[in-house]
Design an enzyme around this catalytic site. Structure first.
Site, PDB file in Angstrom:
ATOM      1  N   SER A  63       0.791  -1.237   0.000  1.00 36.87           N
ATOM      2  CA  SER A  63       0.000   0.000   0.000  1.00 36.87           C
ATOM      3  C   SER A  63       0.820   1.282   0.000  1.00 36.87           C
ATOM      4  O   SER A  63       0.254   2.357  -0.190  1.00 36.87           O
ATOM      5  CB  SER A  63      -0.925   0.028   1.210  1.00 36.87           C
ATOM      6  OG  SER A  63      -2.029  -0.775   0.946  1.00 36.87           O
ATOM      7  N   LYS A  66       0.404   3.381  -2.955  1.00 34.88           N
ATOM      8  CA  LYS A  66      -0.777   4.244  -3.111  1.00 34.88           C
ATOM      9  C   LYS A  66      -0.416   5.722  -3.000  1.00 34.88           C
ATOM     10  O   LYS A  66      -1.148   6.580  -3.476  1.00 34.88           O
ATOM     11  CB  LYS A  66      -1.831   3.882  -2.050  1.00 34.88           C
ATOM     12  CG  LYS A  66      -2.381   2.461  -2.205  1.00 34.88           C
ATOM     13  CD  LYS A  66      -3.260   2.072  -1.013  1.00 34.88           C
ATOM     14  CE  LYS A  66      -3.781   0.639  -1.140  1.00 34.88           C
ATOM     15  NZ  LYS A  66      -4.493   0.199   0.075  1.00 34.88           N
ATOM     16  N   TYR A 191      -3.690  -2.394 -10.239  1.00 33.43           N
ATOM     17  CA  TYR A 191      -3.525  -2.032  -8.817  1.00 33.43           C
ATOM     18  C   TYR A 191      -2.624  -3.058  -8.110  1.00 33.43           C
ATOM     19  O   TYR A 191      -1.684  -2.692  -7.391  1.00 33.43           O
ATOM     20  CB  TYR A 191      -4.924  -1.947  -8.180  1.00 33.43           C
ATOM     21  CG  TYR A 191      -4.950  -2.033  -6.676  1.00 33.43           C
ATOM     22  CD1 TYR A 191      -4.641  -0.926  -5.887  1.00 33.43           C
ATOM     23  CD2 TYR A 191      -5.293  -3.228  -6.026  1.00 33.43           C
ATOM     24  CE1 TYR A 191      -4.659  -1.013  -4.500  1.00 33.43           C
ATOM     25  CE2 TYR A 191      -5.318  -3.317  -4.642  1.00 33.43           C
ATOM     26  CZ  TYR A 191      -4.993  -2.213  -3.882  1.00 33.43           C
ATOM     27  OH  TYR A 191      -5.013  -2.298  -2.514  1.00 33.43           O
ATOM     28  N   TYR A 243      -4.612   3.361   8.054  1.00 34.41           N
ATOM     29  CA  TYR A 243      -5.963   2.805   8.161  1.00 34.41           C
ATOM     30  C   TYR A 243      -6.605   3.224   9.477  1.00 34.41           C
ATOM     31  O   TYR A 243      -6.455   4.357   9.909  1.00 34.41           O
ATOM     32  CB  TYR A 243      -5.940   1.272   7.997  1.00 34.41           C
ATOM     33  CG  TYR A 243      -5.209   0.868   6.752  1.00 34.41           C
ATOM     34  CD1 TYR A 243      -5.647   1.313   5.505  1.00 34.41           C
ATOM     35  CD2 TYR A 243      -4.068   0.087   6.788  1.00 34.41           C
ATOM     36  CE1 TYR A 243      -4.981   0.974   4.351  1.00 34.41           C
ATOM     37  CE2 TYR A 243      -3.391  -0.260   5.631  1.00 34.41           C
ATOM     38  CZ  TYR A 243      -3.852   0.185   4.427  1.00 34.41           C
ATOM     39  OH  TYR A 243      -3.184  -0.144   3.296  1.00 34.41           O
ATOM     40  N   VAL A 261       1.088  -3.779   3.807  1.00 34.05           N
ATOM     41  CA  VAL A 261       1.028  -5.088   4.470  1.00 34.05           C
ATOM     42  C   VAL A 261       2.272  -5.954   4.236  1.00 34.05           C
ATOM     43  O   VAL A 261       2.400  -7.018   4.821  1.00 34.05           O
ATOM     44  CB  VAL A 261      -0.242  -5.913   4.109  1.00 34.05           C
ATOM     45  CG1 VAL A 261      -1.482  -5.292   4.706  1.00 34.05           C
ATOM     46  CG2 VAL A 261      -0.363  -6.121   2.626  1.00 34.05           C
TER      47      VAL A 261
HETATM   48  N1  GLU Z   1      -2.388  -5.075  -2.120  1.00 40.12           N
HETATM   49  C1  GLU Z   1      -2.910  -5.093  -0.792  1.00 40.12           C
HETATM   50  C2  GLU Z   1      -4.388  -5.367  -0.825  1.00 40.12           C
HETATM   51  O1  GLU Z   1      -5.036  -4.936  -1.717  1.00 40.12           O
HETATM   52  C3  GLU Z   1      -2.607  -3.779  -0.152  1.00 40.12           C
HETATM   53  C4  GLU Z   1      -2.999  -3.728   1.289  1.00 40.12           C
HETATM   54  C5  GLU Z   1      -1.991  -3.007   2.170  1.00 40.12           C
HETATM   55  O2  GLU Z   1      -0.793  -2.953   1.904  1.00 40.12           O
HETATM   56  O3  GLU Z   1      -2.426  -2.503   3.200  1.00 40.12           O
HETATM   57  O4  GLU Z   1      -4.944  -6.029   0.005  1.00 40.12           O
END
Ligand code: GLU
Length: 307
Positions: A63, A66, A191, A243, A261
């Site tokens: 993430s 992002k 993505y 989050y 993650v």
């Molecule tokens: N590619 C992961 C997902 O879509 C990203 C989640 C993350 O890194 O928090 O679940």
């Protein structure tokens, strides 16, 4: 300040924490990563780098990617982007469907999965092709990092797609509300591919330096985004970068940062430096357990924080 000494101290103090937490196992390729690993790097304005631990070992940035797609989309769409994605903390897990239903398919922010998928969709609409979009994202990351070798791990991306029902569901739900423009499967795959980018902590901290300096890389002197937009991106990192633990992270660490993650966290100290930390075992919110603690130790020992 003797940064190397501070990093060495953190390294020693963090050892008992490295086995605590759980590696992300909902992506099978990530479940194979061994716990107990740790790395931390700082990049300063003049390009000097301080590191400790396995700072040359690449990991899945997940993430954290992002942030890069948000930068690209905000640069293209400006305020119009906020018609599709909000800027409020979600207070919900990163992959929650419930809030998206209540809020008519408009994700709360660019850093929860739905928001990042909507941003990938907006980028594909702009570049008119998913492969072109991925190429633009990869080239952007190579430019801000000044590193042509950066790439993504196909195996991790495909592993995510095999277990990607929830992310596909988020995309379909947005489509049902009219907040999705391209092919769902292809967009979600794009993505997953940008989430599967691999970097080590030295590369990751280098890639974020421009955000610590108002959007302009102090080493290459290139402006990647204007100051006002850099401010907004950093603000969303502070309020939404972890989050539903974003409040806690701001409280204990006090820096704009984004977690993934894969166990990485990228943080910036405005006007000073960018920091990357990696330790794969996660806390219950999906953020690196030891990585969060290491950043808390860093801001406590140095007094460097935005507060
Ligand atoms: N590619 C992961 C997902 O879509 C990203 C989640 C993350 O890194 O928090 O679940």
């Amino acid at each position: 300040m003797d940064y190397q000494k501070i990093l060495d101290e953190i390294y020693d103090e963090i050892q008992p924490e490295l086995k605590r937490g759980k590696v992300a196992d909902y992506i099978p390729a990530l479940a194979e990563v061994e716990k107990g690993q740790f790395a931390m790097s700082l990049t300063l304005e003049d390009g000097s780098v301080y590191s400790v631990g396995e700072s040359k070992k690449r990991f899945s940035i997940q993430s954290i990617s992002k942030v890069y797609t948000f930068v690209l989309a905000l640069d293209i769409y400006s305020k119009k982007l906020y018609r599709r994605v909000g800027i409020e903390p979600s207070g919900n897990p990163f992959n929650s469907l419930v809030q998206l239903e209540y809020e008519n398919g408009i994700p709360r922010n660019p850093f929860i999965n739905a928001g990042a998928i909507a941003i990938t969709d907006a980028l594909i609409s702009h570049y008119e092709d998913e492969y072109k979009t991925l190429e633009v994202i990869m080239n952007f990351i190579r430019e801000i990092s000044n590193n042509k070798e950066l790439s993504f791990d196909q195996r991790v991306a495909h592993s995510e797609m095999e277990h990607g029902d929830r992310n596909l569901a988020l995309a379909r739900l947005m489509k049902s509300f009219g907040n999705f423009e391209n092919d769902v499967q292809g967009t979600v795959m794009t993505y997953f591919k940008h989430c599967a980018i691999t970097m080590n902590t030295e590369e990751l901290s280098r890639s974020m330096l421009f955000l610590a300096f108002g959007g302009k890389d102090p080493i290459s002197k290139r402006e990647f985004i204007d100051r006002s937009k850099a401010k907004r991106i950093n603000a969303v990192m502070l309020t939404c970068g972890h989050y539903d633990a974003s409040g806690e992270f701001a409280f204990f660490v006090g820096l704009p940062a984004k977690s993934g993650v894969g166990g990485g966290i990228a943080a910036i100290v405005p006007g000073e430096m960018s920091i990357a930390v990696w330790s794969p075992a996660l806390n219950k919110y999906g953020n690196s357990h030891a990585g969060t603690l290491a950043l808390e130790k860093f801001t406590t020992k140095t007094g460097l924080s935005i507060f």
